[in-house]
Design a protein around this motif. Sequence first.
Motif, mmCIF file in Angstrom:
data_model
loop_
_atom_site.group_PDB
_atom_site.id
_atom_site.type_symbol
_atom_site.label_atom_id
_atom_site.label_comp_id
_atom_site.label_asym_id
_atom_site.label_seq_id
_atom_site.Cartn_x
_atom_site.Cartn_y
_atom_site.Cartn_z
ATOM 1 N N TYR A 45 0.841 -1.195 0.000
ATOM 2 C CA TYR A 45 0.000 0.000 0.000
ATOM 3 C C TYR A 45 0.881 1.252 0.000
ATOM 4 O O TYR A 45 0.652 2.204 -0.755
ATOM 5 N N GLY A 48 2.616 1.591 -3.269
ATOM 6 C CA GLY A 48 1.683 2.042 -4.303
ATOM 7 C C GLY A 48 1.444 3.532 -4.256
ATOM 8 O O GLY A 48 1.423 4.205 -5.296
ATOM 9 N N ASN A 124 1.861 -6.254 -6.805
ATOM 10 C CA ASN A 124 0.967 -5.674 -5.796
ATOM 11 C C ASN A 124 1.145 -4.164 -5.697
ATOM 12 O O ASN A 124 0.172 -3.409 -5.590
ATOM 13 N N GLN A 128 -1.726 -1.210 -6.643
ATOM 14 C CA GLN A 128 -2.139 -0.121 -5.753
ATOM 15 C C GLN A 128 -1.776 1.243 -6.346
ATOM 16 O O GLN A 128 -2.547 2.196 -6.228
ATOM 17 N N ASN A 187 -8.299 2.813 2.011
ATOM 18 C CA ASN A 187 -6.902 2.501 1.685
ATOM 19 C C ASN A 187 -6.312 3.484 0.668
ATOM 20 O O ASN A 187 -6.484 4.690 0.799
ATOM 21 N N VAL A 188 -5.654 2.977 -0.374
ATOM 22 C CA VAL A 188 -4.953 3.846 -1.318
ATOM 23 C C VAL A 188 -5.930 4.756 -2.062
ATOM 24 O O VAL A 188 -5.635 5.930 -2.312
#
Length: 439
Positions: A45, A48, A124, A128, A187-188
């Motif tokens: 995260y 990202g 991943n 993100q 989150n992001v």
Amino acid sequence: MLNFFPPKQKQVLLIALPMIASNLTIPLLSLVDTAVVGHLDHAWYLGGVALGSSVISLLFLLLGFLRMSTTGLTAQAFGAADKPAIRSGLLQGAVVALTLALLLLLLHPVVWPLVQWFSAAGSNVLQQAGIYFHVRIWSAPAALLNMVLLGWFLGLHNARYPMWLLLLGQSINIVLDIVFVLGLGWNVAGVAAASVIADYSTLLVGLVLARRVWQQQQLGALSRLSLPRLSGYGRLFALNRDIFIRSLCLQLVFVFIAFRGAAFGDNIVAANAVLITFLMLVSYALDGFAYAAEAMTGKAVGANDHNELHLLFAILAQWGLFLGVVFSLLFWLGGPALITALTSIAAVQTTAEHYLPWLIALPLLAVWSYLLDGIYIGATRGRAMRNSMLLSFSGFALCYALTQSTGNHALWLALCVFMLLRGLTLVWPLRRGTAALFK
């Protein structure tokens, strides 16, 4: 407190200090972004957000000519008391900003695959980062229009409104970061959405303030506005083109340092990042005086006041020398403590201290390029800035090519040469006085 300074010094500080204060909130937002995302379950995260925000920042920084050209052209119109040109400074900039924002929105599905192709990040992190990018790109119209508004206010010697707008935007962003990420669990996507809402909120307030300034400057009825003719965009396009080339070369230097430093190992790339962070803090302070140089140079050129510009040169030279010495002393005396405050990894601390002498030298070498950039922007001498940057960029590349056997030292030596050349190539046209800025 400013009453202790002579009138002209006070004018410089009235523009510089508010911009320095607002600039200092920029790293605060970055810290909050890192803190809220750093408390999520997975490291990707944070990676990202770092990658996605870097791409957005690069795109917007390359379009920073919107603010610079608006400041220079408006300041000259202000100095000449040319109300139609003051109006055009805002309207033409807004038209160009919206056009570029539309292009970004149309092309962003193509841009992101290119980022994925160039990046070596894991799947991943890329996923993100893609989420962040595809949300945040929708702030482009507001972000670019905000640049124009900031430039217009500064051109009119109003630094209070830009300060309020920057503080407002950063504050909204920080609060929504916490609400969206930690409260709602977005989150992001929450980090990106917070920035989008902050940009549009800032734009709404900025338009209200622009209306107030419009009325104060008696620029005519808003209901009778019409778009400037295409023939009036020639000078603006030429200036924007030259500043874009200048900004592109500047970004390429720091991108090269980041990518090339990564090839020397994790400790070196981390140490370089720590030291570059300190250099960015220097730029936040110097930018405040660069903004003052833009506004006051533009007004002097617009009014054809050579004496005013000579006095401004003397004041900026004094502040440049003072700030260069202060920052160099700060890094010399407090460098190890500052490094320790930013990283607790012993190997990175040792590596950063090894390259610290380069950072100690840089403020005295770089300060002149920041201030002279402001002077040339105010005088709208984009071609001279472009040529200076191309020569300096070539010097950077040549220096690194000749010294690359010294490893990471070559990067720092090339950066020092780059900053020194920027100052020298900008001051050279002024060796016989400031008349070149009035041509």
